[in-house]
Design a protein around this motif. Structure first.
Motif, PDB file in Angstrom:
ATOM      1  N   GLU A 230       0.939  -1.322   0.162  1.00 41.59           N
ATOM      2  CA  GLU A 230       0.070  -0.167  -0.172  1.00 41.59           C
ATOM      3  C   GLU A 230       0.974   1.098  -0.055  1.00 41.59           C
ATOM      4  O   GLU A 230       1.549   1.472   0.812  1.00 41.59           O
ATOM      5  CB  GLU A 230      -1.121  -0.045   1.072  1.00 41.59           C
ATOM      6  CG  GLU A 230      -2.008  -1.139   1.324  1.00 41.59           C
ATOM      7  CD  GLU A 230      -3.094  -0.762   2.279  1.00 41.59           C
ATOM      8  OE1 GLU A 230      -3.472   0.165   2.498  1.00 41.59           O
ATOM      9  OE2 GLU A 230      -3.508  -1.988   2.826  1.00 41.59           O
ATOM     10  N   VAL A 231       0.500   2.090  -0.957  1.00 42.17           N
ATOM     11  CA  VAL A 231       1.291   3.377  -1.115  1.00 42.17           C
ATOM     12  C   VAL A 231       0.554   4.686  -1.444  1.00 42.17           C
ATOM     13  O   VAL A 231      -0.638   4.181  -1.742  1.00 42.17           O
ATOM     14  CB  VAL A 231       2.478   3.223  -2.064  1.00 42.17           C
ATOM     15  CG1 VAL A 231       3.633   2.073  -1.901  1.00 42.17           C
ATOM     16  CG2 VAL A 231       1.865   2.873  -3.473  1.00 42.17           C
ATOM     17  N   SER A 232       1.015   5.828  -1.075  1.00 41.69           N
ATOM     18  CA  SER A 232       0.251   6.778  -1.298  1.00 41.69           C
ATOM     19  C   SER A 232       1.022   7.980  -1.958  1.00 41.69           C
ATOM     20  O   SER A 232       2.248   8.014  -1.937  1.00 41.69           O
ATOM     21  CB  SER A 232      -0.430   7.232   0.098  1.00 41.69           C
ATOM     22  OG  SER A 232       0.441   7.829   0.878  1.00 41.69           O
ATOM     23  N   GLN A 233       0.437   9.080  -2.733  1.00 42.60           N
ATOM     24  CA  GLN A 233       1.073  10.151  -3.073  1.00 42.60           C
ATOM     25  C   GLN A 233       0.053  11.353  -2.763  1.00 42.60           C
ATOM     26  O   GLN A 233      -1.072  11.237  -2.571  1.00 42.60           O
ATOM     27  CB  GLN A 233       1.325   9.871  -4.546  1.00 42.60           C
ATOM     28  CG  GLN A 233       0.233   9.885  -5.338  1.00 42.60           C
ATOM     29  CD  GLN A 233       0.729   9.821  -6.833  1.00 42.60           C
ATOM     30  OE1 GLN A 233       1.799   9.477  -7.324  1.00 42.60           O
ATOM     31  NE2 GLN A 233      -0.522   9.953  -7.753  1.00 42.60           N
ATOM     32  N   SER A 255       5.406  11.446  -3.975  1.00 42.99           N
ATOM     33  CA  SER A 255       5.368  10.089  -2.923  1.00 42.99           C
ATOM     34  C   SER A 255       5.082  10.641  -1.501  1.00 42.99           C
ATOM     35  O   SER A 255       5.674  11.527  -1.156  1.00 42.99           O
ATOM     36  CB  SER A 255       6.788   9.163  -3.306  1.00 42.99           C
ATOM     37  OG  SER A 255       6.526   8.236  -2.363  1.00 42.99           O
ATOM     38  N   ASP A 256       4.088   9.904  -1.211  1.00 45.56           N
ATOM     39  CA  ASP A 256       3.648  10.263   0.322  1.00 45.56           C
ATOM     40  C   ASP A 256       4.020   9.261   1.511  1.00 45.56           C
ATOM     41  O   ASP A 256       4.951   9.420   2.326  1.00 45.56           O
ATOM     42  CB  ASP A 256       2.259  10.648   0.564  1.00 45.56           C
ATOM     43  CG  ASP A 256       1.933  10.692   1.993  1.00 45.56           C
ATOM     44  OD1 ASP A 256       2.172  11.904   2.410  1.00 45.56           O
ATOM     45  OD2 ASP A 256       1.122  10.121   2.470  1.00 45.56           O
ATOM     46  N   SER A 257       3.589   7.917   1.046  1.00 51.86           N
ATOM     47  CA  SER A 257       4.302   6.946   1.844  1.00 51.86           C
ATOM     48  C   SER A 257       4.543   5.771   1.031  1.00 51.86           C
ATOM     49  O   SER A 257       4.051   5.833  -0.027  1.00 51.86           O
ATOM     50  CB  SER A 257       3.018   6.571   2.906  1.00 51.86           C
ATOM     51  OG  SER A 257       1.971   5.875   2.282  1.00 51.86           O
ATOM     52  N   GLU A 258       5.560   5.017   1.600  1.00 55.64           N
ATOM     53  CA  GLU A 258       6.077   3.615   0.825  1.00 55.64           C
ATOM     54  C   GLU A 258       5.704   2.598   1.541  1.00 55.64           C
ATOM     55  O   GLU A 258       5.105   2.424   2.727  1.00 55.64           O
ATOM     56  CB  GLU A 258       7.377   3.957   0.928  1.00 55.64           C
ATOM     57  CG  GLU A 258       8.349   5.202   0.491  1.00 55.64           C
ATOM     58  CD  GLU A 258       9.675   5.426   0.758  1.00 55.64           C
ATOM     59  OE1 GLU A 258      10.253   4.623   1.575  1.00 55.64           O
ATOM     60  OE2 GLU A 258      10.397   6.108   0.034  1.00 55.64           O
ATOM     61  N   GLY A 259       5.761   1.523   0.554  1.00 51.24           N
ATOM     62  CA  GLY A 259       5.326   0.201   1.009  1.00 51.24           C
ATOM     63  C   GLY A 259       6.723  -0.771   1.103  1.00 51.24           C
ATOM     64  O   GLY A 259       7.456  -0.686   0.184  1.00 51.24           O
ATOM     65  N   THR A 260       6.574  -1.471   1.946  1.00 54.17           N
ATOM     66  CA  THR A 260       7.844  -2.814   2.145  1.00 54.17           C
ATOM     67  C   THR A 260       7.241  -4.072   2.169  1.00 54.17           C
ATOM     68  O   THR A 260       6.075  -4.187   2.722  1.00 54.17           O
ATOM     69  CB  THR A 260       8.606  -2.401   3.239  1.00 54.17           C
ATOM     70  OG1 THR A 260       8.080  -2.524   4.416  1.00 54.17           O
ATOM     71  CG2 THR A 260       9.244  -0.855   2.981  1.00 54.17           C
ATOM     72  N   ILE A 279       8.592  -0.316  -2.059  1.00 56.81           N
ATOM     73  CA  ILE A 279       7.750   0.185  -3.121  1.00 56.81           C
ATOM     74  C   ILE A 279       7.464   1.642  -2.824  1.00 56.81           C
ATOM     75  O   ILE A 279       7.002   1.817  -1.837  1.00 56.81           O
ATOM     76  CB  ILE A 279       6.957  -0.741  -3.371  1.00 56.81           C
ATOM     77  CG1 ILE A 279       7.107  -2.231  -3.462  1.00 56.81           C
ATOM     78  CG2 ILE A 279       6.044  -0.449  -4.913  1.00 56.81           C
ATOM     79  CD1 ILE A 279       8.411  -2.409  -4.676  1.00 56.81           C
ATOM     80  N   ALA A 280       7.655   2.591  -3.755  1.00 54.06           N
ATOM     81  CA  ALA A 280       7.300   3.945  -3.738  1.00 54.06           C
ATOM     82  C   ALA A 280       6.479   4.351  -5.057  1.00 54.06           C
ATOM     83  O   ALA A 280       6.862   3.819  -5.947  1.00 54.06           O
ATOM     84  CB  ALA A 280       8.332   4.912  -3.193  1.00 54.06           C
ATOM     85  N   ALA A 281       5.735   5.701  -4.874  1.00 57.04           N
ATOM     86  CA  ALA A 281       5.178   6.407  -6.139  1.00 57.04           C
ATOM     87  C   ALA A 281       6.400   7.002  -6.609  1.00 57.04           C
ATOM     88  O   ALA A 281       7.121   7.540  -6.039  1.00 57.04           O
ATOM     89  CB  ALA A 281       4.124   7.075  -5.895  1.00 57.04           C
ATOM     90  N   THR A 282       6.505   7.086  -8.305  1.00 63.28           N
ATOM     91  CA  THR A 282       7.519   7.960  -8.797  1.00 63.28           C
ATOM     92  C   THR A 282       7.043   9.461  -8.613  1.00 63.28           C
ATOM     93  O   THR A 282       5.842   9.815  -8.902  1.00 63.28           O
ATOM     94  CB  THR A 282       7.472   7.580 -10.120  1.00 63.28           C
ATOM     95  OG1 THR A 282       8.099   6.114 -10.181  1.00 63.28           O
ATOM     96  CG2 THR A 282       8.731   8.467 -10.868  1.00 63.28           C
TER      97      THR A 282
END
Length: 390
Positions: A230-233, A255-260, A279-282
């Motif tokens: 789960e990721v956010s931007q 990118s706001d929050s990353e997922g691992t 994993i993160a948003a570009t």
């Protein structure tokens, strides 16, 4: 010479004029058109002028017909000079399709006579005119495809815009939307899992006919494939709308929050690998030009920019009304890859192409193009929410 002196538009403070509600702006624009017609006729003919037909104002049931403090000339109300944000004036250069195909006939579905109010915890007026459902197909690829198979499947969801009830004079709108995606329905060369995505978008925006408009939204993505992240931007847009058909602007995604997570990948020709990665948003930065093609809502947008890793970005999208209640949305995004962190260009490649049929229950495919509260930003998709491996 006709004059009108009173506590009208020009005596309002600048903040009130800037953030007047859409109903007031529509009313003022129509009043200005009527006034211009009368003055021009009198100047050209030097004769008595017939009364201007104001019955068109009756179409806006929620508009207060005469505002306090506006003086009259005879039996007709006269408005002062306009504020910056007038009604839609497309002018020369836009090809009008005429009223028979998309004008008053769109009103057959009714206006906002059945709006609901929701006040938990904030008050919003739920205007169904700015609600839409979409469904279609998409193909995409990003860093999580690991330079191998792309992803293809179908997309479905909704997008909804509405005014903010407790800020009636701000002109601000609220939007919320969600999309689901199912892809890799027949697995991939390196995993036997299907890919399921859920996008959620919520934010604020403000539309104008001439001047600055923009919005800011929060996007969240739950992506389940051979991993579960789960990721956010945060995504924003600011543009200058010209008084005729064009719009120039800038849009960003940060990118706001990353997922691992830990995942297992079976790469063809190699042993099964256990991988732990983030994993993160570009981060995306793009300039765009939007062109309104006619008065029925047809539009196109071309964009170009770069990513946070200094890679290029190109894209375009189109909105094409088909009937009063149906429209076709299509577009593409392509990230120009280079070698990053020891990965090849193929592994860094990212793209998205999709086509969606959009249904407006209240005939908004055409009349929605004049609504100040239709969503400014699309629900996030794989074209503006591009995942990468860190």
């Amino acid at each position: 010479m006709l004059t009108s002196i009173g506590y009208g538009q020009e005596h309002q403070d600048p903040l009130t004029r800037l953030f007047s509600p859409s109903s007031d702006r529509i009313y003022q624009a129509r009043q200005r058109a009527a006034k211009a017609s009368r003055i021009a006729t009198q100047i050209e003919t030097n004769a008595a002028v017939e009364k201007v037909d104001y019955s068109v104002l009756d179409e806006q049931a929620t508009v207060e017909m005469i505002e306090p403090g506006v003086e009259y000339m005879g039996e007709e109300p006269m408005m002062m000079e306009p504020a910056m944000h007038a009604g839609h004036q497309h002018g020369p250069g836009c090809e009008s399709c005429g009223t028979e195909s998309c004008g008053s006939s769109c009103g057959d579905c009714g206006q906002c006579n059945d709006c609901m109010m929701m006040c938990i915890p904030l008050c919003f007026r739920l205007n169904w005119d700015d609600f839409s459902l979409h469904a279609g197909a998409q193909g995409f690829k990003n860093g999580l495809n690991r330079g191998m198979d792309g992803s293809f499947g179908y997309l479905y969801g909704f997008n909804w815009g509405m005014p903010i009830g407790f800020l009636p004079k701000s002109g601000l709108g609220f939007q919320v939307g969600m999309s689901g995606s199912n892809a890799n329905l027949y697995e991939a060369s390196f995993t036997d899992s299907t890919r399921e995505q859920t996008f959620f978008t919520v934010g604020l925006f403000r539309r104008v006919d001439w001047g600055w408009q923009g919005g800011l939204v929060f996007d969240h993505l739950k992506d389940q494939w051979y991993y579960d992240v789960e990721v956010s931007q945060v995504r924003g847009q600011l543009s200058w709308v010209f008084p005729k058909c064009n719009e120039l602007g800038f849009q960003f995604s940060a990118s706001d929050s990353e997922g691992t997570g830990s995942t297992t990948v079976s790469v063809p020709g190699a042993n099964t690998m256990q991988i732990d990665e983030t994993i993160a948003a570009t981060n995306l930065y793009t300039f765009f030009w939007r062109r309104r093609l006619d008065d029925c809502g047809k539009s196109m947008r071309i964009l170009g920019g770069w990513t946070g890793d200094s890679q290029g970005l190109l894209g375009a999208d189109f909105h094409l009304p088909l009937t009063k209640c149906l429209a076709l949305d299509t577009g593409f995004t392509f990230l120009l890859p280079d070698q990053q962190d020891g990965r090849t260009q193929n592994q860094e490649e990212a793209w998205n192409i999709g086509i969606n049929l959009v249904w407006y229950p209240r005939c908004g495919s055409a009349s929605g193009s004049t609504s100040y509260y239709r969503p400014l930003m699309n629900v996030a998709n794989n074209g503006d929410f591009i995942l990468r491996r860190q």
